[in-house]
Write a protein that holds these residues in place. Structure first.
Motif, PDB file in Angstrom:
ATOM      1  N   LEU A  35       0.811  -1.219   0.000  1.00  0.00           N
ATOM      2  CA  LEU A  35       0.000   0.000   0.000  1.00  0.00           C
ATOM      3  C   LEU A  35       0.847   1.273   0.000  1.00  0.00           C
ATOM      4  CD1 LEU A  35      -2.759  -0.997   2.609  1.00  0.00           C
ATOM      5  CD2 LEU A  35      -2.997  -0.883   0.117  1.00  0.00           C
ATOM      6  N   LEU A  36       1.996   1.242   0.675  1.00  0.00           N
ATOM      7  CA  LEU A  36       2.762   2.468   0.898  1.00  0.00           C
ATOM      8  C   LEU A  36       3.860   2.729  -0.134  1.00  0.00           C
ATOM      9  CD1 LEU A  36       3.129   2.287   4.799  1.00  0.00           C
ATOM     10  CD2 LEU A  36       1.576   3.733   3.470  1.00  0.00           C
TER      11      LEU A  36
ATOM     12  N   PRO B  44       4.011   2.388  -3.531  1.00  0.00           N
ATOM     13  CA  PRO B  44       3.649   3.153  -4.738  1.00  0.00           C
ATOM     14  C   PRO B  44       3.563   4.656  -4.504  1.00  0.00           C
ATOM     15  CG  PRO B  44       2.286   1.203  -4.551  1.00  0.00           C
ATOM     16  CD  PRO B  44       3.037   1.316  -3.263  1.00  0.00           C
ATOM     17  N   THR B  45       3.163   5.068  -3.303  1.00  0.00           N
ATOM     18  CA  THR B  45       2.993   6.495  -3.014  1.00  0.00           C
ATOM     19  C   THR B  45       4.243   7.127  -2.412  1.00  0.00           C
ATOM     20  OG1 THR B  45       0.632   6.133  -2.598  1.00  0.00           O
ATOM     21  CG2 THR B  45       1.584   8.196  -1.790  1.00  0.00           C
ATOM     22  N   TYR B  46       4.878   6.422  -1.484  1.00  0.00           N
ATOM     23  CA  TYR B  46       5.982   7.014  -0.725  1.00  0.00           C
ATOM     24  C   TYR B  46       7.360   6.417  -1.037  1.00  0.00           C
ATOM     25  CZ  TYR B  46       2.020   8.725   2.002  1.00  0.00           C
ATOM     26  OH  TYR B  46       0.847   9.314   2.385  1.00  0.00           O
ATOM     27  N   GLY B  47       7.427   5.405  -1.911  1.00  0.00           N
ATOM     28  CA  GLY B  47       8.708   4.824  -2.288  1.00  0.00           C
ATOM     29  C   GLY B  47       9.425   4.179  -1.114  1.00  0.00           C
TER      30      GLY B  47
ATOM     31  N   GLY C 101       7.990   4.848   2.309  1.00  0.00           N
ATOM     32  CA  GLY C 101       6.800   4.048   2.604  1.00  0.00           C
ATOM     33  C   GLY C 101       7.180   2.681   3.122  1.00  0.00           C
TER      34      GLY C 101
END
Length: 414
Positions: A375-376, A378-381, A384
């Motif tokens: 979940l994390l 893709p958004t925060y690299g 994340g």
């Protein structure tokens, strides 16, 4: 015990110094990409070693907590375990060699990994034997031999090979091959020290089935615990660039400095816990665990503070590109601090016949980590992935802590 733990700490510091010099050489010479490929395949190797060692290294510590290296039972288990390992280790080697293209291209979308995976196929059986020998030294309280063969000899050989031979960026896989040669030489030397002459006496021999029934929960819990900490590397390998994998892996390596004391203490603590638990000395067991946990906290907090305050400066030593891992380094360091504050809960459960409970807790933690990374990332690299690691480690250690309180009647730090 503290003296043995202190000696192990000194050797571990030497090993870390050599290891970070190796890391510095690879990152400076070849950059984030080669280091990312090396780190990813090295992590695959470590995970595979845990799986196909079948939990036998950890089982040695539990079985041999009261036996010397030249004891007949110790030598019996050594030979019995090696026979099992040698029969099973060839299977994953064939698997990696045959499926190297599928793993590299279809899973990680990185054709450069193919050559690295060929090395993994060759190295895996050797790595499993090395792990088995190291734990045999711990189980029989030969801590000096463990320290030398774990931290000194393979690192010196590996570093020597890196310095003697020129490697081009296109042949970055030679970094892993040199490591393989170092482990092979180390295993050859180890064989002269593990096998001892002994007086044959009547003992209650264990069958392979009995040994595996006892060790398999340890294997699963150790594997899940490993994946709990390294799932992020695997998932980053398939979701971000090889350079980002290299940056994250360096940040994780640096943060792991905070684990230096607790891991060193565990080398001597594990057989001691086994001994006290088997003799039903719960009062002394509580005392030993509480004292060691408090000491580890006292020595570790300053390391974490240095890593957090000087994170940017520390990362820049390995190259300006690695400073992108500053936030990840801080987050991972906080997660490891929580691990230290709760004590070495996983080993305490393993050494007190609670390995099945640990297996279940680690599977739960692994699933949480898997979901959070998915979940994390893709958004925060890489940040994340670091957040996923922090949340998972916190949950895992707290659950283990309360389970120890329920089963053994005390907290690890009080």
């Amino acid at each position: 015990m503290l003296m043995s733990g202190g000696t192990t700490l000194i050797y571990r510091v030497i090993g870390l110094f050599l290891n970070f010099f190796i890391t510095f050489f690879i990152t400076k010479q070849f950059g984030e990409g080669v280091f990312g490929n090396y780190s990813l395949t090295f992590t695959i190797l470590q995970a595979s070693t845990m799986i196909f060692a079948l939990g036998l290294p950890n089982a040695l510590i539990n079985y041999l907590g009261l036996h010397k290296i030249d004891d007949h039972f110790s030598q019996f288990l050594l030979r019995k375990g090696l026979k099992i390992i040698l029969l099973t280790a060839i299977i994953p080697s064939i698997f990696y060699f045959m499926l190297k293209n599928v793993i590299a291209i279809d899973i990680f979308k990185n054709k450069h990994l193919i050559s690295y995976l060929v090395v993994v196929a060759f190295l895996l059986p050797i790595s499993i034997i090395h792990e088995f020998f190291l734990n045999f030294f711990i189980a029989t309280k030969n801590f000096l031999k463990f320290n030398v063969f774990m931290f000194v000899i393979p690192n010196i050989i590996f570093l020597t090979l890196l310095l003697l031979f020129t490697i081009t960026k296109e042949k970055g896989y030679l970094t892993l091959l040199f490591y393989a040669v170092a482990v092979l030489i180390t295993v050859i030397i180890e064989t002269f020290f593990v096998f001892k002459k002994h007086t044959k006496v009547a003992i209650e021999k264990l069958s392979s089935k009995q040994i595996l029934q006892f060790s398999s929960p340890m294997m699963l819990s150790s594997l899940m615990l490993f994946l709990l900490n390294w799932t992020d590397v695997f998932m980053l390998g398939s979701m971000v660039s090889e350079k980002e994998v290299g940056i994250y892996n360096l940040a994780y390596k640096l943060a792991s400095l905070a684990m230096l004391v607790i891991i060193s203490m565990n080398v001597v603590l594990a057989p001691k816990i086994t001994q006290l638990y088997k003799t039903n000395d719960s009062k002394e067991l509580h005392s030993v665990i509480a004292k060691s946990t408090k000491l580890v906290i006292f020595l570790t907090v300053p390391i974490v503070l240095v890593l957090i305050i000087f994170s940017n400066s520390i990362l820049s030593v390995f190259g300006d590109g690695f400073t992108q891992g500053k936030t990840a380094l801080i987050i991972i360091s906080i997660g490891i601090l929580i691990n230290v504050l709760t004590g070495n809960v996983d080993q305490i459960l393993n050494m007190t016949n609670n390995q099945k409970a640990l297996k279940n807790i680690t599977i739960f933690g692994f699933l949480i980590n898997l979901i959070l990374n998915y979940l994390l990332i893709p958004t925060y690299g890489i940040n994340g992935s670091a957040m996923a690691s922090l949340i998972t480690n916190t949950a895992f250690n707290l659950v283990c802590l309360f389970y120890i309180k329920k089963k053994l009647g005390f907290y690890t730090f009080a």
